[in-house]
Design an enzyme around this catalytic site. Structure first.
Site, PDB file in Angstrom:
ATOM      1  N   ASP A  59       3.693   0.101  12.332  1.00  0.00           N
ATOM      2  CA  ASP A  59       2.521  -0.494  11.680  1.00  0.00           C
ATOM      3  C   ASP A  59       2.304  -1.968  12.061  1.00  0.00           C
ATOM      4  O   ASP A  59       1.320  -2.582  11.631  1.00  0.00           O
ATOM      5  CB  ASP A  59       2.616  -0.340  10.152  1.00  0.00           C
ATOM      6  CG  ASP A  59       2.523   1.111   9.732  1.00  0.00           C
ATOM      7  OD1 ASP A  59       2.031   1.937  10.522  1.00  0.00           O
ATOM      8  OD2 ASP A  59       2.945   1.438   8.604  1.00  0.00           O
ATOM      9  N   LYS A  68       0.832  -1.212   0.000  1.00  0.00           N
ATOM     10  CA  LYS A  68       0.000   0.000   0.000  1.00  0.00           C
ATOM     11  C   LYS A  68       0.860   1.253   0.000  1.00  0.00           C
ATOM     12  O   LYS A  68       0.669   2.154  -0.817  1.00  0.00           O
ATOM     13  CB  LYS A  68      -0.905  -0.005   1.250  1.00  0.00           C
ATOM     14  CG  LYS A  68      -1.573   1.328   1.527  1.00  0.00           C
ATOM     15  CD  LYS A  68      -2.481   1.275   2.730  1.00  0.00           C
ATOM     16  CE  LYS A  68      -1.851   1.450   4.071  1.00  0.00           C
ATOM     17  NZ  LYS A  68      -1.565   2.837   4.484  1.00  0.00           N
ATOM     18  N   ASN A  69       1.801   1.326   0.942  1.00  0.00           N
ATOM     19  CA  ASN A  69       2.507   2.590   1.126  1.00  0.00           C
ATOM     20  C   ASN A  69       3.529   2.880   0.028  1.00  0.00           C
ATOM     21  O   ASN A  69       3.985   4.010  -0.105  1.00  0.00           O
ATOM     22  CB  ASN A  69       3.142   2.649   2.517  1.00  0.00           C
ATOM     23  CG  ASN A  69       2.068   2.782   3.592  1.00  0.00           C
ATOM     24  OD1 ASN A  69       0.929   3.120   3.291  1.00  0.00           O
ATOM     25  ND2 ASN A  69       2.410   2.494   4.837  1.00  0.00           N
TER      26      ASN A  69
END
Ligand code: EPU
Length: 420
Positions: free
Chosen positions: A304, A22-23
């Protein structure tokens, strides 16, 4: 609205693939603002956040198609140089359009992101960096308005190695006249992936993967294609799913070298870990040992995965402490985990966890992406039924996690609900 219903108790077994990061994707897509042309991004994860970034870029004038994990972007010049509030409030990474839009069009207007679910997340470093490059920055009615006649290379020293500020500054500096030096740059693998993509587009960046980046401004860039790197946080979450259920799992299509900090802690907790070029295999023993963790910037233990690690420690054989040094208030999952029978108290930025014999199923509520992941993990091992509400948070950053967990033998269903 959907929720997960989980019947806990299955030891997870088998093999599952990791999706794209995602990042990384959230930085690659805005990079397309920098040059006209056509782009393909392979191994793109099907996530709500990816869809949000696509909508924002479409609103700015790009044409984008997303199917079969490939995102195709056509950019023939932006029509709108703005990220409105309705996009930014859904996803903070919308701030990533600031750097490339300013760089190419010498003007950008981006709604100022507010705090997030677990507290303040400032963007002062992004703004200070573009000001150093020569932009004039004003905040007006909740919007950042950045303008420049020309951007000029500058020396930028971050007091914190911010992922977002490093990415935004790189994208702002690619067309700046002369040389930009970024000192104390973030070295997260996603930052490296985005920097490598900018180089593919014709940018001149050296020092990639180190804390010192040197960017020589260029006159033009061109479109390029890329394959999104594997998501290390999804990989870590799936490994902890195997661990918390005391199962035996093999996570494939991942980058074990991006997971060193987690793999070390899993070994300390009594799990046996085997790695190959693109897989990690975790095998459990009969006990989960208590292991303290402090989150740090990469290559330290990622914030995270802090919530997921706390879930694992709730059933460890003893007490442990988990300290978050990146986000001091990121503990919204703690009261929900306690509803499942965990024994956790938070003091300052440290969670003190006393391992309990078992968790017991209950209804719990997701508050943010990684907090939700920790609740799902706890549900996998809790006795009886756990319902996790508001799973749209999970869908922001995990591609169909229930299917991956089911493949490993979990009893988890996504069901429609009116409960909020
Ligand atoms: N910070 C400042 N000023 C700034 C920017 C950051 O003080 O201008 C501070 C933050 O408050 C924080 C630290 O610097 O204490 C690090 O924040 P960073 O800027 O690195 O975080 P970010 O770029 O906003 C990215 C990820 C987050 C991840 C953090 C830390 C993206 C899109 N987001 O955020 O991912 O937690 O780095 O690794 O890349 C997630 O995926 O769940 C997530 C929240």
């Amino acid at each position: 609205m959907f929720k997960f219903i989980i019947h806990g108790g299955q030891k997870l077994k088998g093999e599952v693939e990791v999706s794209g990061a995602k990042n990384a994707l959230l930085g690659l897509l805005p990079a397309t603002i920098l040059a006209d042309g056509e782009y393909s991004f392979y191994n793109s994860p099907e996530l709500l956040d990816a869809r949000s970034m696509i909508k924002l870029l479409e609103n700015m004038g790009e044409e984008i198609e997303f199917s079969n994990h490939t995102i195709k972007v056509k950019n023939y010049g932006l029509k709108v140089f703005e990220a409105p509030y309705e996009f930014v409030k859904k996803m903070r990474a919308s701030i990533y359009v600031l750097g490339p839009t300013l760089s190419r069009y010498k003007y950008a207007k981006v709604s100022m992101p507010g705090g997030c679910a677990w507290g303040p997340r400032p963007i002062n470093l992004h703004l200070e960096a573009i000001q150093k490059l020569g932009a004039n920055v004003e905040i007006d009615q909740g919007y950042i308005i950045a303008k420049a006649d020309t951007l000029k290379g500058a020396k930028i020293v971050f007091n914190i190695p911010s992922v977002g500020a490093t990415v935004n500054t790189m994208m702002a500096a690619v067309y700046a006249k002369g040389t930009t030096l970024i000192s104390n740059a973030a070295i997260e693998p996603e930052v490296t992936a985005i920097a490598n993509f900018l180089v593919k587009m014709g940018a001149k960046i050296s020092g990639i993967g180190t804390k010192f980046l040197e960017i020589q401004g260029v006159d033009s860039l061109h479109s390029a294609d890329d394959t999104v790197i594997p998501d290390r946080i999804e990989a870590g979450t799936l490994l902890i799913a195997g661990a918390i259920t005391q199962g035996n799992v093999r996570i494939t299509r991942c980058r074990p070298d991006h997971l060193d900090a987690l793999l070390t802690k899993l070994t300390d907790a009594g799990f046996s870990i085997e790695t190959g070029e693109d897989f990690v295999e975790l095998n459990s023993s009969d006990k989960i040992l208590p292991v303290n963790v402090e989150t740090e910037v990469y290559p330290g233990f990622p914030t995270d995965l802090q919530a997921q690690w706390i879930s694992l420690m709730t059933i460890a054989d003893g007490a442990s402490e988990v300290t978050d040094n990146i986000y001091f208030d990121r503990f919204n999952h703690v009261p929900e985990l306690n509803r499942l029978g965990a024994n956790i108290i938070v003091k300052g930025n440290t969670a003190i966890i006393k391992g309990v014999e078992k968790l017991k199923g209950a209804k719990v509520m997701s508050t943010d992406l990684r907090a939700s992941a920790s609740l799902v993990l706890a549900g996998l091992v809790a006795e009886g039924t756990t319902e996790v509400l508001r799973i749209y948070h999970l869908d922001r950053g995990y591609e169909k996690i229930e299917l991956k967990l089911k493949k490993l033998g979990a009893e988890i269903e996504r069901v429609q609900t009116d409960e909020f």
